[in-house]
Design an enzyme around this catalytic site. Sequence first.
Site, PDB file in Angstrom:
ATOM      1  N   GLY A  46       0.823  -1.218   0.000  1.00 55.36           N
ATOM      2  CA  GLY A  46       0.000   0.000   0.000  1.00 55.36           C
ATOM      3  C   GLY A  46       0.851   1.260   0.000  1.00 55.36           C
ATOM      4  N   LEU A  48       1.202   3.847   2.186  1.00 49.59           N
ATOM      5  CA  LEU A  48       1.984   4.210   3.376  1.00 49.59           C
ATOM      6  C   LEU A  48       3.244   3.353   3.466  1.00 49.59           C
ATOM      7  CD1 LEU A  48       1.766   6.072   5.876  1.00 49.59           C
ATOM      8  CD2 LEU A  48       0.884   4.099   7.120  1.00 49.59           C
ATOM      9  N   TYR A 160      -9.541  -4.228  10.467  1.00 56.70           N
ATOM     10  CA  TYR A 160      -8.835  -4.464  11.733  1.00 56.70           C
ATOM     11  C   TYR A 160      -9.317  -5.692  12.491  1.00 56.70           C
ATOM     12  CZ  TYR A 160      -6.350   0.018  11.936  1.00 56.70           C
ATOM     13  OH  TYR A 160      -5.510   1.049  11.715  1.00 56.70           O
ATOM     14  N   LYS A 219       7.482  13.108  14.815  1.00 57.18           N
ATOM     15  CA  LYS A 219       8.131  14.285  14.207  1.00 57.18           C
ATOM     16  C   LYS A 219       9.129  14.808  15.230  1.00 57.18           C
ATOM     17  CE  LYS A 219       5.209  14.966  10.591  1.00 57.18           C
ATOM     18  NZ  LYS A 219       5.530  15.231   9.206  1.00 57.18           N
ATOM     19  N   GLU A 254      -1.433  23.080   4.709  1.00 58.93           N
ATOM     20  CA  GLU A 254      -1.035  22.258   3.566  1.00 58.93           C
ATOM     21  C   GLU A 254      -1.442  22.919   2.255  1.00 58.93           C
ATOM     22  OE1 GLU A 254      -0.988  17.847   4.427  1.00 58.93           O
ATOM     23  OE2 GLU A 254      -2.900  18.474   5.270  1.00 58.93           O
ATOM     24  N   HIS A 278      -3.259  14.807  15.477  1.00 61.45           N
ATOM     25  CA  HIS A 278      -1.918  15.408  15.448  1.00 61.45           C
ATOM     26  C   HIS A 278      -1.816  16.667  16.303  1.00 61.45           C
ATOM     27  CE1 HIS A 278      -1.604  12.548  12.346  1.00 61.45           C
ATOM     28  NE2 HIS A 278      -1.913  13.295  11.306  1.00 61.45           N
TER      29      HIS A 278
END
Length: 801
Positions: A46, A48, A160, A219, A254, A278
Amino acid sequence: LPPCVTPPEPGLWMWVLCTMFFMGALPSPAEMSQGHISVVLLGATGDLAKKYLWQGLFQLYMDQVSSGHSFTFHGAALTALEPGQKMMFDVLKKLACPPDEAPDRCAVLKDQFLKLSQYHQLKTAENYTVLNREIEVLLRQEGLKEAGRIFYFSVPPFAYTEIARHINSSCRPPPGAWLRVVLEKPFGHDLESAQQLAAELTSFFREEEMYRVDHYLGKQAVAHILPFRDQNQEFLDPIWNRHHVERVEIVLKEVVDAKGRTSFYEQYGVIRDVLQNHLTEALMFLTMELPGNLSRTEEVLQCKLQALRSLRGLEKHSAVLGQYQAYASHVQEELKKGQDYVSTTPTFAGVLVQSDSLRWEGVPFLLTSGKALDERVGYVRVLFKNRAYCTQSETLRDAGHSQCKAKQIIFYIGHGALNTPAVLVSRNLFRPVMPKSSWREVVGQPELHVFGQPLSDYYVYSPVKERDAYSVLISNIYHGRKDFFITTENLLASWAFWTPLLNSISQQPPRLYPGGVENQNLLDFEMVSGELAFTAAEPVELLHPDRSMPSDFKTIQSKFRQSPLVSMWSEDLISQLASDVEKAANRAVAGSGQFHLALSGGSSPVALFQRLARHHYAFPWRHTHIWLVDERCVPLTDPESNFFSLHSHLLQSIRVPYFNVHPMPVHLNQRLCVEEDGGTELYAKEIAALVANSSFDLVLLGLGTDGHTASLFPDSEDGLEGTQAVVLTESPIKPHQRMSFSLSLINKARQVFVLVVGKGKHDITTQISRVGRQPRKWPISGVSPSSGQLVWYVDYEALLG
Ligand code: BG6
């Protein structure tokens, strides 16, 4: 290297040891006894996986090859063996060597990594059993002890549960070895769905086995917030609080839009996609209390949870929302919707978050994110208050140290002008302590400006090695650092915080914006009395094609039921009413030194409360007594309580002395509105003691769609007849039990204002305009002050429908 380049099968690990020996990286036998780790990447072909996960796993291998652990990597997907294998190895062949890695070593390690990787089709229960058997056989053949298994779910959440079931039933490692399952968002859509998904997963895995990823925690700038606070406590302790911090901005802007992702985006929108996870995580790192020891995962997580739980609830007006103009056509195209399909999904949001903790109360935290904006940048900016006045002219002030310059600490997440993660501290604050092994000071680029100041005004640090978020997280999974992941408790607390806002805005049309630099100032917003609003007026033609007034407005009569009528659009009506209340207050204070104001509950007066809280600085609050016309029989701290609403929208923003505030005593002896407790008599006595002749200067009433006013309902005797001042009543809608002023008390007032707004009130307004005094049918019709004045404030929508 020569003898080892081609691995002899099946002694795979013998071959790896051999190449390591030739590279001089052979671990000691004790180190090799750490055991074997199998990494299974589900969704191996995939997006990601292609973009980040394989590279992160390769980095893990490079970093840990001499750790004493041995590894195998199992890519898995639904695709059949051969095509799947090809797709996966096409990705693996392109893995890059990081710039800080010696090219020779990297090339050898990449070769090994490829040899240690295999593809599996994982579709049926049988496939999982086979995978498990293969892992066991490999370990037996190589004589390796099992350390643990990592299953990385890079698959859509609907898959899942089934995968979790298979892993739990056939792929658990033997006792003594650990299992870590790694989950990618979305973890639900709102509190309820998150609870449901969490409950399903908990039936297969223990809490310590689950690693929910929020890649922002990987990050580097975000991951350094807590260590920074810890290592700079000496400087931060006095200033990391509401007395010194002016505001905090947590931002992810973005340039990309949602094209190609609308099937996901249309269901989620920017708040669920970015703010709930996030930006909230970054917020927690800033606001949580510092645990005694950062390496104690449990303490970190507890402090974080506490911070999350002390956030003040959000309301509709805590947010401003936008949608880039082309979004509708992207949705129509990709989701095959008709031209008339209207989406209210926000692609831009600014949200004002506040904490009720003692440390942060009153400090605005602005969380902002959006697609199709003018730049790509992410940062967390803490702006401090500046109290200094500098006498010298600007040209004489020293570079950076002047106390007159802005004081800020910025955790620069990436992109933007700096194009690297960084930590910036204004030079007039302090020189921060930074770990030299991982962050280095950056000097130069004096011409570059960030947040209104030249770079030379800051101490600037950037990572010695720039690492992608996923490789940081994969390393943390390997090390079992659960504090870098989202626990079930934290996840649910975050959804509990965001869900009410999401529900309240679900039908709200977002402001349209053209996208990119053309947005200009259209999305700028400001804080006004605890709420957010766009600063520029809405381009009317986009959202409200026709707001002109009906032509027959001038003919509206100025009387309603023989009393004066004020009618306007609701916003103007509210400001007129607020100013009339202020006039009444000043008149009363001039006459008697006091103003006794009785306020109703419900939703209509909220706008009035807000207006009074915001715009009426000359209001004689110090001499005003505030009473409740009616109350619901719930504790005053219950959001259903009229007092609660009055407090949130008015009392907490004005300076009325505490002893002038008179909530209704609905809660006595630890029970609610029990007749024997005598709450009604108590309130009536208090009124009689303080208000001359029990005659209020002003009573503000509303009108219910059934004709009720205060908490006096049709078909009931309570409070409609007789002389009792305060009564207990029954409402047909919940909460049923109420306490209320009676008609007799209301009619003693010097002034009574009735506020009626909204289309929903049109029918009853019309009805009431035609009937005589029939309080049992329409309690409002019994309002008729014996010697005072009654004024109707009815907006156009209620009056004209
Ligand atoms: C993802 C969101 O979680 O984060 C995306 O789903 C967003 O919509 C992305 O673009 C931003 O991450 P980064 O690492 O590019 O800042």
